[in-house]
Motif scaffolding. Structure first.
Motif, PDB file in Angstrom:
ATOM      1  N   ARG D   7       0.805  -1.226   0.000  1.00 24.77           N
ATOM      2  CA  ARG D   7       0.000   0.000   0.000  1.00 24.77           C
ATOM      3  C   ARG D   7       0.835   1.272   0.000  1.00 24.77           C
ATOM      4  O   ARG D   7       0.610   2.203  -0.724  1.00 24.77           O
ATOM      5  CB  ARG D   7      -0.887   0.037   1.261  1.00 24.77           C
ATOM      6  N   TRP D   8       1.813   1.279   0.918  1.00 23.36           N
ATOM      7  CA  TRP D   8       2.503   2.555   1.132  1.00 23.36           C
ATOM      8  C   TRP D   8       3.414   2.936  -0.022  1.00 23.36           C
ATOM      9  O   TRP D   8       3.903   4.032  -0.087  1.00 23.36           O
ATOM     10  CB  TRP D   8       3.274   2.502   2.446  1.00 23.36           C
ATOM     11  N   ARG D   9       3.625   1.972  -0.933  1.00 22.00           N
ATOM     12  CA  ARG D   9       4.428   2.306  -2.076  1.00 22.00           C
ATOM     13  C   ARG D   9       3.720   3.315  -2.962  1.00 22.00           C
ATOM     14  O   ARG D   9       4.307   4.035  -3.734  1.00 22.00           O
ATOM     15  CB  ARG D   9       4.734   1.044  -2.874  1.00 22.00           C
ATOM     16  N   ARG D  10       2.419   3.321  -2.851  1.00 19.66           N
ATOM     17  CA  ARG D  10       1.649   4.202  -3.709  1.00 19.66           C
ATOM     18  C   ARG D  10       1.688   5.636  -3.191  1.00 19.66           C
ATOM     19  O   ARG D  10       1.331   6.556  -3.888  1.00 19.66           O
ATOM     20  CB  ARG D  10       0.208   3.740  -3.766  1.00 19.66           C
ATOM     21  N   ARG D  11       2.098   5.761  -1.931  1.00 19.79           N
ATOM     22  CA  ARG D  11       2.076   7.085  -1.318  1.00 19.79           C
ATOM     23  C   ARG D  11       2.774   8.127  -2.172  1.00 19.79           C
ATOM     24  O   ARG D  11       2.273   9.210  -2.402  1.00 19.79           O
ATOM     25  CB  ARG D  11       2.732   7.066   0.068  1.00 19.79           C
ATOM     26  N   LYS D  12       3.950   7.753  -2.635  1.00 20.23           N
ATOM     27  CA  LYS D  12       4.748   8.736  -3.345  1.00 20.23           C
ATOM     28  C   LYS D  12       3.967   9.373  -4.489  1.00 20.23           C
ATOM     29  O   LYS D  12       3.982  10.581  -4.675  1.00 20.23           O
ATOM     30  CB  LYS D  12       6.014   8.068  -3.870  1.00 20.23           C
ATOM     31  N   GLU D  13       3.272   8.544  -5.218  1.00 24.94           N
ATOM     32  CA  GLU D  13       2.506   9.119  -6.330  1.00 24.94           C
ATOM     33  C   GLU D  13       1.234   9.802  -5.840  1.00 24.94           C
ATOM     34  O   GLU D  13       0.707  10.684  -6.485  1.00 24.94           O
ATOM     35  CB  GLU D  13       2.118   8.037  -7.334  1.00 24.94           C
ATOM     36  N   ALA D  14       0.741   9.350  -4.694  1.00 23.17           N
ATOM     37  CA  ALA D  14      -0.523   9.896  -4.206  1.00 23.17           C
ATOM     38  C   ALA D  14      -0.338  11.240  -3.503  1.00 23.17           C
ATOM     39  O   ALA D  14      -1.271  12.022  -3.388  1.00 23.17           O
ATOM     40  CB  ALA D  14      -1.178   8.902  -3.254  1.00 23.17           C
ATOM     41  N   ARG D  15       0.882  11.484  -3.062  1.00 19.37           N
ATOM     42  CA  ARG D  15       1.123  12.684  -2.268  1.00 19.37           C
ATOM     43  C   ARG D  15       0.539  13.982  -2.828  1.00 19.37           C
ATOM     44  O   ARG D  15      -0.220  14.655  -2.141  1.00 19.37           O
ATOM     45  CB  ARG D  15       2.641  12.885  -2.061  1.00 19.37           C
ATOM     46  N   PRO D  16       0.871  14.326  -4.076  1.00 21.90           N
ATOM     47  CA  PRO D  16       0.359  15.615  -4.562  1.00 21.90           C
ATOM     48  C   PRO D  16      -1.158  15.702  -4.429  1.00 21.90           C
ATOM     49  O   PRO D  16      -1.683  16.729  -3.990  1.00 21.90           O
ATOM     50  CB  PRO D  16       0.781  15.621  -6.030  1.00 21.90           C
ATOM     51  N   ALA D  17      -1.841  14.636  -4.743  1.00 22.14           N
ATOM     52  CA  ALA D  17      -3.294  14.683  -4.656  1.00 22.14           C
ATOM     53  C   ALA D  17      -3.748  14.855  -3.220  1.00 22.14           C
ATOM     54  O   ALA D  17      -4.691  15.607  -2.921  1.00 22.14           O
ATOM     55  CB  ALA D  17      -3.876  13.407  -5.254  1.00 22.14           C
ATOM     56  N   GLU D  18      -3.067  14.175  -2.305  1.00 19.99           N
ATOM     57  CA  GLU D  18      -3.434  14.300  -0.895  1.00 19.99           C
ATOM     58  C   GLU D  18      -3.204  15.725  -0.404  1.00 19.99           C
ATOM     59  O   GLU D  18      -4.000  16.276   0.356  1.00 19.99           O
ATOM     60  CB  GLU D  18      -2.617  13.327  -0.051  1.00 19.99           C
ATOM     61  N   ILE D  19      -2.091  16.280  -0.861  1.00 19.28           N
ATOM     62  CA  ILE D  19      -1.789  17.651  -0.452  1.00 19.28           C
ATOM     63  C   ILE D  19      -2.840  18.608  -1.003  1.00 19.28           C
ATOM     64  O   ILE D  19      -3.352  19.475  -0.289  1.00 19.28           O
ATOM     65  CB  ILE D  19      -0.378  18.058  -0.937  1.00 19.28           C
ATOM     66  N   VAL D  20      -3.170  18.430  -2.258  1.00 23.51           N
ATOM     67  CA  VAL D  20      -4.158  19.315  -2.862  1.00 23.51           C
ATOM     68  C   VAL D  20      -5.507  19.188  -2.159  1.00 23.51           C
ATOM     69  O   VAL D  20      -6.175  20.184  -1.881  1.00 23.51           O
ATOM     70  CB  VAL D  20      -4.304  19.022  -4.368  1.00 23.51           C
ATOM     71  N   ALA D  21      -5.871  17.965  -1.808  1.00 22.66           N
ATOM     72  CA  ALA D  21      -7.150  17.772  -1.125  1.00 22.66           C
ATOM     73  C   ALA D  21      -7.148  18.490   0.217  1.00 22.66           C
ATOM     74  O   ALA D  21      -8.104  19.194   0.583  1.00 22.66           O
ATOM     75  CB  ALA D  21      -7.416  16.278  -0.936  1.00 22.66           C
ATOM     76  N   ALA D  22      -6.057  18.300   0.960  1.00 22.61           N
ATOM     77  CA  ALA D  22      -5.961  18.969   2.256  1.00 22.61           C
ATOM     78  C   ALA D  22      -5.968  20.476   2.079  1.00 22.61           C
ATOM     79  O   ALA D  22      -6.610  21.218   2.833  1.00 22.61           O
ATOM     80  CB  ALA D  22      -4.682  18.531   2.967  1.00 22.61           C
ATOM     81  N   ALA D  23      -5.262  20.934   1.060  1.00 26.71           N
ATOM     82  CA  ALA D  23      -5.154  22.376   0.843  1.00 26.71           C
ATOM     83  C   ALA D  23      -6.507  22.971   0.467  1.00 26.71           C
ATOM     84  O   ALA D  23      -6.852  24.065   0.916  1.00 26.71           O
ATOM     85  CB  ALA D  23      -4.129  22.657  -0.247  1.00 26.71           C
ATOM     86  N   LEU D  24      -7.268  22.247  -0.326  1.00 29.64           N
ATOM     87  CA  LEU D  24      -8.597  22.745  -0.682  1.00 29.64           C
ATOM     88  C   LEU D  24      -9.418  22.990   0.572  1.00 29.64           C
ATOM     89  O   LEU D  24     -10.023  24.049   0.742  1.00 29.64           O
ATOM     90  CB  LEU D  24      -9.322  21.749  -1.599  1.00 29.64           C
ATOM     91  N   GLU D  25      -9.387  22.006   1.456  1.00 32.06           N
ATOM     92  CA  GLU D  25     -10.110  22.164   2.716  1.00 32.06           C
ATOM     93  C   GLU D  25      -9.692  23.432   3.452  1.00 32.06           C
ATOM     94  O   GLU D  25     -10.528  24.250   3.849  1.00 32.06           O
ATOM     95  CB  GLU D  25      -9.798  20.985   3.644  1.00 32.06           C
ATOM     96  N   PHE D  62      -1.757  26.750  -3.991  1.00 29.20           N
ATOM     97  CA  PHE D  62      -3.076  27.329  -4.251  1.00 29.20           C
ATOM     98  C   PHE D  62      -3.456  27.147  -5.718  1.00 29.20           C
ATOM     99  O   PHE D  62      -4.569  26.724  -6.031  1.00 29.20           O
ATOM    100  CB  PHE D  62      -3.053  28.810  -3.868  1.00 29.20           C
ATOM    101  N   HIS D  63      -2.526  27.436  -6.596  1.00 32.73           N
ATOM    102  CA  HIS D  63      -2.821  27.270  -8.020  1.00 32.73           C
ATOM    103  C   HIS D  63      -3.147  25.820  -8.335  1.00 32.73           C
ATOM    104  O   HIS D  63      -4.063  25.527  -9.098  1.00 32.73           O
ATOM    105  CB  HIS D  63      -1.641  27.731  -8.864  1.00 32.73           C
ATOM    106  N   ALA D  64      -2.390  24.916  -7.720  1.00 31.21           N
ATOM    107  CA  ALA D  64      -2.647  23.498  -7.955  1.00 31.21           C
ATOM    108  C   ALA D  64      -4.062  23.154  -7.520  1.00 31.21           C
ATOM    109  O   ALA D  64      -4.791  22.439  -8.216  1.00 31.21           O
ATOM    110  CB  ALA D  64      -1.631  22.654  -7.198  1.00 31.21           C
ATOM    111  N   VAL D  65      -4.448  23.677  -6.381  1.00 31.28           N
ATOM    112  CA  VAL D  65      -5.799  23.414  -5.885  1.00 31.28           C
ATOM    113  C   VAL D  65      -6.819  23.906  -6.897  1.00 31.28           C
ATOM    114  O   VAL D  65      -7.744  23.180  -7.294  1.00 31.28           O
ATOM    115  CB  VAL D  65      -6.030  24.126  -4.537  1.00 31.28           C
ATOM    116  N   VAL D  66      -6.640  25.129  -7.311  1.00 33.66           N
ATOM    117  CA  VAL D  66      -7.599  25.729  -8.223  1.00 33.66           C
ATOM    118  C   VAL D  66      -7.699  24.915  -9.506  1.00 33.66           C
ATOM    119  O   VAL D  66      -8.783  24.518  -9.933  1.00 33.66           O
ATOM    120  CB  VAL D  66      -7.178  27.166  -8.548  1.00 33.66           C
TER     121      VAL D  66
END
Lengths: 211, 211, 211, 211
Positions: D7-25, D62-66
DNA sequence: CATGAATGAGACTTCATTCAT
DNA sequence: GATGAATGAAGTCTCATTCAT
């Protein structure tokens, strides 16, 4: 390309102590209000912002200084107090001589200054010191006097006032050193003061036969 | 002088004194840096701007406080010192009793606090007090001790240290009242302290035959 | 020596209003957190320090803006609401036309932006607006709708939702003007929007016979 | 894909999306300026420093979120728009009902809030949204209206304003839910709003014979 | 890659001092 | 003379960003 000094180094564990040490110096010199965080940071060898990694406000640093400066000494104080035994006549010279030895190399001066100077602005500070350090000492000394009186070694009198009499001159020496010596006053010889005070006050306190 | 002088006409001349009195209060409570000119003005019953009609800066007001609080007492101090005469054994109880009577109704506490608290920030302040008030007293007392020693009344010992021994407990009482009593400590009975100290220390200082 | 402009002028009474006006601008443009007191002060024509003569904190200024921007309008709003009478079919075009006339020259855009942007950071703000301005309006409109339904003028339906239907497009116009027009979007013609919306929605709301 | 992929191997690729999701919030709750990178990092489950492995600055995030919040929806939006066909009278209820179903479970509220709140501080943001999402929608809807007018289904009127009329109440519902419901206002029933609005506005828009 | 301690520019706020009234 | 509104330098505190580990 010479390897330069790193801009900073991680010292998570050592920082708080370094900050408190620097802060004690500055607070003692300037008082709370006149102390600058810039100065504390500089003396602690960190940036201003780093202070806030360890303490929330300036007042917080002040409290840390106060507490961490007393607390470790409390054990000593109590140990000393509890360790008193033997004849009162032997005790007084020993204790005063110990004080005379310890005072010059301890931050007693700065601490007294801080307490005196900030007692109105930070009443908790005064209360803390009173409850934790001063009152126990006064009571211990008073108790020893009372015991000696009960044994017929010391003449009648208020034990608490005797404690004031014993300690007062040493306190005056500390303040003298702190306040007047830096502006050219003749220094106090604590050893001599302790010896002479022990000798004379004791002579006056002891029952005549006991002398 | 008896008539027609409306009260408020005197205000103009009285202002500096009122300002200094208010300033002493505030500086003593807060220390120099934490003292607010607003507060001083308010307590003096004038506007903030008015302070600047009489003094140039905050430091100026502070100096005025320091000087005007010592100076008028200097004469008293010297008179007291010069007036000492008679046997040392009679002198000590009298002087200490006088101090005990005067201290509680004088601003001794605030003044000591100011000097201790601001000595590093304003060295002139410490020097002034030392030179003008403290040292003369210590020397006078020391001189009296020396004279008494020469007359064979007092045993051998450093006269200056005897001065510390005599004054120390009273100073400690002053600080106790200033610092600890406001936070709930038991008050000091200056009269009792003076009496007991005079009695005991004197007993220890006097030559045995002289007692 | 030409007589220069005085560095400043006393304007005790005018200041708060000037500050609030400047602050509304800046808060509306930047939001609370990104607004700089420097900027508010500059636009109000005072120094940064002067802000603190009238308000205690940045948040205080924000509250003043919020309250003083609503409160004076509340009377108008209530007067308008209470003044509604006559046939519903006559009312809607009038009210929407009034809004269309008022909106462009009022700070409606900035205010909406502020409320929307800071509602999470300052819930009191949202609550205040809801309770004092929005809800009364919605209820008034809802009440008029219900009355018209009772008279058989308007077809069945939730009166509150009708209020949303009536107001929504105007709100959208406000936000469009605030958000998109500055970046090049085609402006909204509020008059036309009001007219067309009144006409069409009304046609749909009225009972068929009543049309 | 089925096995051996820890599972955790996927983290690296998932990170940007997780960050963007958190940032949107966080951006949606606080606005850009009041949002803390600390908070975003915490909610994304990474260290503050890690943010900088994926994005260069706060503005970058912010731009990534948008962008990432709009872009994936654009396809949907266009698909929906292009898919419109059939009689206008059938289309409107369907579209509004779809919106009513989608809105509550989408981040529509936060997104609208972000756009409204930061449009002045980040004009590109407003422009991007306008060009990529809002204008296409308005034009599509306007086009449908115009077509329906040409077919004689819908009465005369500015098609763009009709788009405002159709969308405005839903937008008002979104803002109501975002701003006022959290402070105690009665929630909006989007389904009911969509149904009632479709019915009434449509009744007003259609040519009388067509109803 | 990842962490989080450390930095430093910049924000809000205070207050001694000035000056229009 | 007297007031107190106004100033602006300086202080405490925050936080995006960097970098030793």
């Amino acid at each position: 390309m010479l390897k330069g000094e790193p801009r900073w180094r991680r010292r998570k564990e050592a920082r708080p102590a370094e900050i408190v040490a620097a802060a004690l110096e500055v607070f003692a010199e300037k008082g709370f209000a006149a102390a600058r965080l810039d100065e504390i940071a500089r003396r602690a060898g960190v940036s201003k912002g780093a202070l806030y990694l360890y303490y929330e406000t300036k007042e917080d640093i002040f409290h840390a200084v106060v507490t961490q400066t007393v607390t470790p000494r409390l054990a000593q104080v109590r140990a000393m107090a509890d360790g008193f035994s033997g004849r009162f006549a032997d005790l007084v010279p020993t204790v005063l001589a110990t004080l005379a030895r310890v005072i010059p190399e301890s931050p007693a001066g700065p601490i007294v200054k801080m307490i005196v100077g900030e007692s109105r602005n930070f009443p908790q500070l005064a209360r803390y010191w009173h409850d934790e350090a001063i009152l126990p000492m006064v009571e211990t000394v008073g108790g020893l006097v009372a015991a000696a009186q009960a044994r017929g070694e010391v003449r009648a009198g208020d034990p608490r006032l005797f404690a004031f009499q014993l300690a007062g001159p040493m306190l005056m020496g500390v303040l003298w050193r702190e306040v007047f010596t830096p502006v050219g006053a003749e220094p106090v010889d604590f050893q001599a003061l302790a010896r002479q005070h022990a000798e004379t006050l004791l002579a006056g306190m002891l029952m005549e036969k006991a002398a």
